[in-house]
Write a protein that holds these residues in place. Sequence first.
Motif, PDB file in Angstrom:
ATOM      1  N   PRO A 189      31.444  22.838  79.480  1.00  0.00           N
ATOM      2  CA  PRO A 189      32.879  22.847  79.779  1.00  0.00           C
ATOM      3  C   PRO A 189      33.136  22.514  81.245  1.00  0.00           C
ATOM      4  O   PRO A 189      32.379  22.898  82.131  1.00  0.00           O
ATOM      5  CB  PRO A 189      33.301  24.292  79.454  1.00  0.00           C
ATOM      6  CG  PRO A 189      32.228  24.829  78.571  1.00  0.00           C
ATOM      7  CD  PRO A 189      30.961  24.141  78.984  1.00  0.00           C
ATOM      8  N   HIS A 219      36.333  19.707  77.359  1.00  0.00           N
ATOM      9  CA  HIS A 219      35.016  19.666  76.731  1.00  0.00           C
ATOM     10  C   HIS A 219      34.656  18.200  76.488  1.00  0.00           C
ATOM     11  O   HIS A 219      35.039  17.622  75.465  1.00  0.00           O
ATOM     12  CB  HIS A 219      35.004  20.449  75.414  1.00  0.00           C
ATOM     13  CG  HIS A 219      35.278  21.911  75.579  1.00  0.00           C
ATOM     14  ND1 HIS A 219      34.299  22.817  75.899  1.00  0.00           N
ATOM     15  CD2 HIS A 219      36.434  22.613  75.490  1.00  0.00           C
ATOM     16  CE1 HIS A 219      34.829  24.028  75.983  1.00  0.00           C
ATOM     17  NE2 HIS A 219      36.123  23.927  75.743  1.00  0.00           N
ATOM     18  N   ALA A 270      29.633  26.710  73.227  1.00  0.00           N
ATOM     19  CA  ALA A 270      30.672  25.747  73.581  1.00  0.00           C
ATOM     20  C   ALA A 270      30.440  24.399  72.923  1.00  0.00           C
ATOM     21  O   ALA A 270      31.379  23.706  72.571  1.00  0.00           O
ATOM     22  CB  ALA A 270      30.738  25.585  75.104  1.00  0.00           C
ATOM     23  N   ARG A 271      29.177  24.018  72.731  1.00  0.00           N
ATOM     24  CA  ARG A 271      28.899  22.708  72.153  1.00  0.00           C
ATOM     25  C   ARG A 271      28.466  22.788  70.707  1.00  0.00           C
ATOM     26  O   ARG A 271      28.213  21.768  70.088  1.00  0.00           O
ATOM     27  CB  ARG A 271      27.840  21.981  72.977  1.00  0.00           C
ATOM     28  CG  ARG A 271      26.504  22.641  73.046  1.00  0.00           C
ATOM     29  CD  ARG A 271      25.512  21.778  73.815  1.00  0.00           C
ATOM     30  NE  ARG A 271      25.075  20.645  73.023  1.00  0.00           N
ATOM     31  CZ  ARG A 271      24.268  19.688  73.487  1.00  0.00           C
ATOM     32  NH1 ARG A 271      23.848  19.736  74.714  1.00  0.00           N
ATOM     33  NH2 ARG A 271      23.894  18.685  72.705  1.00  0.00           N
TER      34      ARG A 271
END
Length: 484
Positions: free
Chosen positions: A92, A143, A292-293
């Motif tokens: 991020p 992102h 996050a990914r």
Amino acid sequence: MLQPSLHPATVEAQCTPRIRLSFGLTVRTLFLFGLGFLWLVPGYYIPRLVWAMPAWDALILVAALYDGLRLPHPSTITVSRAWLSAPSLGVPVEVELTLRHANPLVLYVHLTDDLPPQLIETPTPHTLRAWPRAATTLRIPLHPRERGDVTVGDLYLRYQSSLGLISRWAIGPLAQSIRIYPELRTAEDQQLYLAKSRRIDLQLRQMRHRGLGREFESLREYRPGDDLRDLCWTASARRGDLVTRQFQAERSQSVWIILDTGRLMRAQVRDEAPIAPGASDFAGRKPREAVARAGQAYTKLDFACSTAVALAQLALYSGDRVGLLGYGRSIQQQLLPNRGPAHMRQVLESLAQLAAEPSEADHLRTTAILGRLQPRRALILWITDLAESAMRPEVIDGAAQLLHRHVVLFVAMAQPEVATIAAQIPSTVEEMFRSTAAQEMATRRELLLARLREQGAITLDTLPNQMTASVLNHYLSIKERAIL
């Protein structure tokens, strides 16, 4: 081996009017105009009160004109955009928008930043309160989803005073070009591999591997069976007797990273990274970064570039020289082996600009070019995928041609869906045919890689999101065994 500073420059500009008459009525003004119709209710009984409705509307109109005239001109507003970190895949990033104005009014500003889809799916409007002669900041989390150069557009503003009767539009000309890098790793992320690399380096310093490499170590008298190519003729002439050079394993080798950018590398793969709280995932990422990914789709080339970054960092830390070759129908990026922070920066810039092509890559031409660029023995990391055809893939022949001189670590990225289908127990005829086809594809891949292993290559058939850890472990194993 900390993450290099790759922050894009901060862009600052004064706003400009959107159109010549860049004003508009707000919802509050329309609501107040609508309230004027309430005068029709008493006007039904007292006709004179009907004139109160136009008087009310005139009053609202005068107030709106007054509110619009006192709104500041866009040229008195200054906006800027700053990137708090380098945009890279899987991590991020925040962009900071700053607004300043020297007007006596408190402005209520609606901002919309024209961000490309590579950074955000849909630009979202934001609201902030801008005080006079004070900087007001807003941070937008992003992102990144694609590598490469993207264009970030202007900043669109709509502002009004505390009365909120009139809005004014303006544009902040903040267009700039931003480069999105592959996934960048810090020393903290790779501390396990770095510790192992330090241990291997200490072992190599304590043990001299004479005869295993081509780095000069010392001279000694000729012995029967010594290679005539190792004779030192100048020393032999001075001593009047044959003298042989002794060699040891080089502590610093060349590592070439070869990336296929052909059509097979355009396949999308979802990054599934479920990890337990407090633990790290298979690639050394922290739980926050992995979550996050997780679930995001990246191309195989994106995974290959992330692995290339991790290996380049580790190899440079270990004292090796790193070269890069990204190819499709022609060579896209080429870097000769070198070391140092400046060279690592060049590697990142080159990897960020690699783009997958719609056609098949020219593997044999790349092999010939690499043979000219690297005549001495080196470690070749070749990341590609195997075409599912009846013919022998050209990339297998290309890798085999390098084996007589180099150590080849050949990495083929499998498709997770194919592995899942092959492992399933079919319950219908259609599923049976699909499972059989998937198993046949897996068997063919294994046969091709087995033939490559028989010729001396080190092969890996791995899933894209498990490739980084496997490649780093194999690199350290090669260093530890002094295969080069």
